[in-house]
Structure formats: structure tokens, C-alpha cells
Design an enzyme around this catalytic site. Sequence first.
Site, PDB file in Angstrom:
ATOM      1  N   HIS A 119       0.819  -1.221   0.000  1.00 43.42           N
ATOM      2  CA  HIS A 119       0.000   0.000   0.000  1.00 43.42           C
ATOM      3  C   HIS A 119       0.854   1.273   0.000  1.00 43.42           C
ATOM      4  O   HIS A 119       0.303   2.374  -0.081  1.00 43.42           O
ATOM      5  CB  HIS A 119      -0.934   0.019   1.216  1.00 43.42           C
ATOM      6  N   ASP A 158      -2.924 -10.500  -2.768  1.00 40.61           N
ATOM      7  CA  ASP A 158      -3.460 -10.042  -1.487  1.00 40.61           C
ATOM      8  C   ASP A 158      -4.936  -9.710  -1.648  1.00 40.61           C
ATOM      9  O   ASP A 158      -5.378  -9.291  -2.718  1.00 40.61           O
ATOM     10  CB  ASP A 158      -2.678  -8.796  -1.049  1.00 40.61           C
ATOM     11  N   ASP A 247      -4.539 -12.881   2.909  1.00 43.18           N
ATOM     12  CA  ASP A 247      -5.768 -12.527   3.621  1.00 43.18           C
ATOM     13  C   ASP A 247      -7.040 -12.805   2.825  1.00 43.18           C
ATOM     14  O   ASP A 247      -8.126 -12.376   3.227  1.00 43.18           O
ATOM     15  CB  ASP A 247      -5.729 -11.072   4.096  1.00 43.18           C
TER      16      ASP A 247
END
Length: 445
Positions: A119, A158, A247
Site C-alpha cells: 500500500h 493479497d 488474507d
Amino acid sequence: MKCGAIKMLKAKNRLGLVFFPAFDWAISPTHPEREERLLYTQDQIFEEGINDIEGIKFYNPNIASNKDIERVHFCVPSVEDRATTSHMISAGGAIKAAEAVMEGEADKAFALVRPPGHHAQRVVYGDRGFCIINIEAIMLENLRARYGHRRVAIIDTDCHHGDGTQDIYWNDRDTLFISFHQDGRTLYPGTGFIDEFGGPGAIGYNINVPLPPGTGQEGFLYVLDNLVLPILDEYKPELIVNSAGQDNHYTDPLTNMNFTAWGYAELNHRLNPDIAVLEGGYSIEGALPYVNLGIILAMAGLDYSHVREPDYDPAKLKQPQKITEYIKELCETIYKRWRNKESIAQEIIKGKEEIIRKRNVYYDTDGIMEYQTQRFKVCNKCSGVNMIESTSDRGMPIFAVTIPQDACPSCIDEGYKMYKEADAQNYFRIYLQDRKNDIFFKRHL
């Protein structure tokens, strides 16, 4: 774990493993991004005897340098003020994984490191999405500086959109970025839609696959087989990097997907990445030990068919038919856009000398709002010099220029001119990132 201890095995692929739990860094003692993320994995892989398999070698991480960070980021006010030692070692762990592959010591490598990084965007005012510096991008630019330019595909698996990596490689057609993730309408960071297609020098080379909550094993593998792998066959990268967030797992507390440990292993087997770097994944006991084990076995070319979570129940994880049909239509739409990228690009840049991109970027961990304008020159000889004007709600306005790796002489001259002529009275910092010549300058009042 149902697979039992692994003994007297030899890996088909020589695999390098870099392990760094960052014991001294966490956002808070109970925050999902803390050292236990990897300590349970460490217990699992030693229990299963991974360290005894011939052909699997453990490496200690390097420590990334300020120069490594400055090839990628404009840290405000400086690298030292933004990145901790743990972040520098996490990035250095990814660098060490790439080094093992590039030096021929390993066929493949997996960096099990934290804190994560995908990010973290070009400008860094603070921590967002548990990320401060982008460890894959830092690894890749270190690799290119040391071993020569490579055509690379980064596949981000992700559950959260890799908006930082997207921003860094937005205008770089030598870095194909594909992110498949939970739809941004339902999950942080609220980006990653199919119309986010790349800058004027790389339209079509930024591909997002926003998946509906509830997507399971069937959906993820369908995207891989029917969209990602066909695009990779056409793009023909020299290296494939898996930004290996975990995740999407059905037990993750922050997301809403139904992927499994075996599914992650199968994905890595089919994708066949050269390098994998751990990103997110916050089911510390229920997912990460099993997912990481599955990925290790798959990358080593070993049997992962018995990798199962203790509470695995395929009936509960069955993907609804409605989601299956939605994903099929989504993949068809995105693949058509990929095949038509040149005509889409001509339509976007026709008659334009520059493309302007205005953005507000929220640093959720630190509570900072950034206001940013990017300007990309439309150049028929290279990707085009580009600049950023940015400030935050805490001040510190900056002016930053990036000269791309493929820059033509005209864009190089223009980039240096913009940097020299920027009025220091108006900015807290002024930066020049010359990727062509691996040079970084910074000035201020």
C-alpha cells in the site's frame, strides 16, 4: 496439519527462504500486523521438517539502503523519518530473496518478511494499510540496478488492492501489474477497479480484477487460468513476482473471502513465480502457518496435496453459482480490454500533451490526508517525464520529478529543468528521481 513430518525429501526446485518476523516492531501489541504473524509459521515449518529438506536453504535478510528506498519513493521529509530499521530489513529480506535467484543460488525464493509494503505509494507521508515502504518495488529496482533491466510481471494476490504498487508502476510498461482482490466497494483501500488501466506510457499494463466477497478456491483459480496466465503468455515477462498476501483465506478477520491453504499452494504451482514476497494475512493461527507451508512446498516442487487447515470443510466453502458466473463475465471483460489496450490508449491520449491525475490519498494508520496532482507527459519516444505536486493536511508541500528508465534525451532535459526551476519558496521539499541514470536529488529551503 494432516500431512505429517517431512523427512528425507529433495526439492525439485532449489528454494531460498528468507525469514524475518520483525520482533521489535508492531503498530500496537494487539494489532493484527505483529510479530506473531510469522512466529506461528516458524513453528509450523520447523515442525514439518522444512529445514531438513535438501535443496531448501534459509537466508538472513539484507538491510536496504536509503538509495534503495529513494529509487522508488519520495519520503517526506526523509527516509530516516519514515522507515524504521524493521522496515529496512523487511525490504532487505525481499532484496536477499531476489539476489539468491539472480546469483543462481536458488531457482526460486520466498521472502517471509514483515512489515508488508504494497500500500506504500510513490509519495510517503506515513503509514497506510500497515505499509510505509513498498518492499516488492524496492526489491525490483535494486535488482534492475544490479543485474540490468528486466521485463517483470508482479501478480498481487493479497485480498486488498495493491494500490501502492499500482501507483509506482502506473506508467511503466516494463512492469506489468495484475492485482486480483476483494472489490474495493467492500474493502480497504476502496480502489482497484477495471478502469484503473495505467498511465499514458503504459495504458493496459495495470490490470485489476475486483472480486465479490465470498469468492472461493474455484473463483481464484478460474481468474488465474482464464485471465492471468493467458496475459502472461502474451506479455512474456523475464521474471514473475508474486506479491503473496494471504488474507483471502476464509478465516481472515479483516476480509470476506473463502480461499484455502491448498488453494494458495495450487495457485503458486500454476503461476510458477520466480520470487514470492509475503504481504498481508492476519489469521495468525488459523491460516498463515498452513498457507505458508503450502506455498513453500509448491515453490519447491514438492507434494502439497495433504495441506489442510484443522477446520477445513469444503461444504461450507463452496462458491455460490452466482459468484461463479459473475467472475466468468468479469474475466471476459478484462481480457477484451487487455487485447484492445492499444486502441484504448489512442483514444485516451489523442491530441493531449499530458495526462493529469488528481488524487486524495488517506493514510489510515496515521490519520493523514494527502492531496496530490500527478502530471504525465505524453511522449512518442518514451514513457514520458512526470511530476507530482503534493501536500498533506499537516503541511509539508512537495514537488517531485521522475525521469523514467526508458527516457528519451528530451524528457531527461525537461526533467532536470523542472527540478532546477521549481521555486523552493513554494515547497517544503523538491525531489528528482532519475531512473535512467539511477540518480536521486533532494533540495529544500
